[in-house]
Motif scaffolding. Structure first.
Motif, PDB file in Angstrom:
ATOM      1  N   UNK A   1       0.696  -1.099   0.115  1.00 24.51           N
ATOM      2  CA  UNK A   1      -0.139   0.043   0.003  1.00 24.51           C
ATOM      3  C   UNK A   1       0.745   1.289   0.116  1.00 24.51           C
ATOM      4  N   UNK A   2       0.613   2.186  -1.037  1.00 28.96           N
ATOM      5  CA  UNK A   2       1.544   3.417  -1.003  1.00 28.96           C
ATOM      6  C   UNK A   2       1.045   4.284   0.118  1.00 28.96           C
ATOM      7  N   UNK A   3       1.947   5.040   0.377  1.00 33.77           N
ATOM      8  CA  UNK A   3       1.851   5.998   1.577  1.00 33.77           C
ATOM      9  C   UNK A   3       1.824   7.371   0.940  1.00 33.77           C
ATOM     10  N   UNK A   4       0.740   8.162   1.439  1.00 32.09           N
ATOM     11  CA  UNK A   4       0.805   9.582   0.799  1.00 32.09           C
ATOM     12  C   UNK A   4       1.690  10.258   1.505  1.00 32.09           C
ATOM     13  N   UNK A   5       2.484  11.316   0.470  1.00 31.92           N
ATOM     14  CA  UNK A   5       3.227  12.281   0.950  1.00 31.92           C
ATOM     15  C   UNK A   5       2.957  13.707   0.799  1.00 31.92           C
ATOM     16  N   UNK A   6       3.594  14.383   1.479  1.00 32.92           N
ATOM     17  CA  UNK A   6       3.187  16.035   1.370  1.00 32.92           C
ATOM     18  C   UNK A   6       3.861  16.608  -0.021  1.00 32.92           C
ATOM     19  N   UNK A   7       4.926  15.885  -0.808  1.00 32.39           N
ATOM     20  CA  UNK A   7       5.393  15.894  -1.995  1.00 32.39           C
ATOM     21  C   UNK A   7       4.592  15.987  -3.035  1.00 32.39           C
ATOM     22  N   UNK A   8       3.267  15.482  -2.976  1.00 34.59           N
ATOM     23  CA  UNK A   8       2.240  15.345  -3.925  1.00 34.59           C
ATOM     24  C   UNK A   8       1.998  16.990  -4.312  1.00 34.59           C
ATOM     25  N   UNK A   9       2.452  17.685  -5.077  1.00 36.57           N
ATOM     26  CA  UNK A   9       1.975  18.977  -5.456  1.00 36.57           C
ATOM     27  C   UNK A   9       1.297  19.261  -6.698  1.00 36.57           C
ATOM     28  N   UNK A  10       0.644  20.288  -6.554  1.00 37.97           N
ATOM     29  CA  UNK A  10      -0.249  20.390  -7.739  1.00 37.97           C
ATOM     30  C   UNK A  10       0.307  21.624  -8.657  1.00 37.97           C
ATOM     31  N   UNK A  11       0.831  22.716  -8.356  1.00 34.74           N
ATOM     32  CA  UNK A  11       1.503  23.724  -8.919  1.00 34.74           C
ATOM     33  C   UNK A  11       3.293  23.947  -8.391  1.00 34.74           C
ATOM     34  N   UNK A  12       3.871  24.368  -9.423  1.00 27.85           N
ATOM     35  CA  UNK A  12       5.350  24.662  -9.083  1.00 27.85           C
ATOM     36  C   UNK A  12       5.576  25.610  -7.978  1.00 27.85           C
ATOM     37  N   UNK A  13       4.737  26.409  -7.768  1.00 30.40           N
ATOM     38  CA  UNK A  13       5.092  27.364  -6.675  1.00 30.40           C
ATOM     39  C   UNK A  13       4.319  26.851  -5.139  1.00 30.40           C
ATOM     40  N   UNK A  14       3.787  25.705  -5.362  1.00 28.01           N
ATOM     41  CA  UNK A  14       3.262  25.063  -3.988  1.00 28.01           C
ATOM     42  C   UNK A  14       4.558  24.387  -3.375  1.00 28.01           C
ATOM     43  N   UNK A  15       4.463  24.563  -1.754  1.00 26.37           N
ATOM     44  CA  UNK A  15       5.580  24.211  -1.128  1.00 26.37           C
ATOM     45  C   UNK A  15       5.173  23.126  -0.217  1.00 26.37           C
ATOM     46  N   UNK A  16       6.068  22.218  -0.099  1.00 28.53           N
ATOM     47  CA  UNK A  16       5.754  20.972   0.845  1.00 28.53           C
ATOM     48  C   UNK A  16       6.917  20.691   2.022  1.00 28.53           C
ATOM     49  N   UNK A  17       6.469  20.327   3.210  1.00 28.26           N
ATOM     50  CA  UNK A  17       7.504  20.178   4.305  1.00 28.26           C
ATOM     51  C   UNK A  17       8.307  18.760   4.071  1.00 28.26           C
ATOM     52  N   UNK A  18       9.639  18.746   4.068  1.00 24.90           N
ATOM     53  CA  UNK A  18      10.424  17.755   3.905  1.00 24.90           C
ATOM     54  C   UNK A  18      11.130  17.607   5.344  1.00 24.90           C
ATOM     55  N   UNK A  19      11.465  16.433   5.745  1.00 24.19           N
ATOM     56  CA  UNK A  19      12.212  15.937   6.900  1.00 24.19           C
ATOM     57  C   UNK A  19      13.588  16.222   6.371  1.00 24.19           C
ATOM     58  N   UNK A  20      14.507  16.852   7.263  1.00 23.02           N
ATOM     59  CA  UNK A  20      15.987  16.854   6.949  1.00 23.02           C
ATOM     60  C   UNK A  20      16.878  15.517   7.642  1.00 23.02           C
ATOM     61  N   UNK A  21      17.346  15.085   6.418  1.00 22.24           N
ATOM     62  CA  UNK A  21      18.059  13.650   7.025  1.00 22.24           C
ATOM     63  C   UNK A  21      19.227  14.090   7.820  1.00 22.24           C
ATOM     64  N   UNK A  22      19.796  13.207   8.746  1.00 20.30           N
ATOM     65  CA  UNK A  22      20.969  13.454   9.677  1.00 20.30           C
ATOM     66  C   UNK A  22      21.981  13.677   8.789  1.00 20.30           C
TER      67      UNK A  22
END
Length: 64
Positions: A1-22
């Motif tokens: 089952x695929x997980x939904x992520x905040x990276x599914x954006x609709x516009x090039x100017x939309x922003x998403x939150x990403x977790x910073x890796x160590x």
């Protein structure tokens, strides 16, 4: 089952939150990250950082 992520954006100017890796460097997409655990970027800003493994898409809470 695929997980939904905040990276599914609709516009090039939309922003998403990403977790910073160590293993991330002190700067991500030209921004100094310091002690932050998350960063808000557009898809364009995030592309190279995702490929380098410096950030990860933040999972969106599902309605279970």
């Amino acid at each position: 089952m695929a997980r939904k992520t905040a990276a599914a954006l609709t516009s090039p100017t939309d922003k998403a939150i990403y977790v910073i890796a160590e293993r991330a460097p002190p700067y991500i997409a030209g921004e100094r990250v310091g002690d932050r655990k998350e960063i808000e970027l557009t898809e364009h800003q995030a592309r190279a950082e995702l490929l380098a493994g410096h950030i990860l898409p933040k999972p969106v809470a599902s309605d279970a």
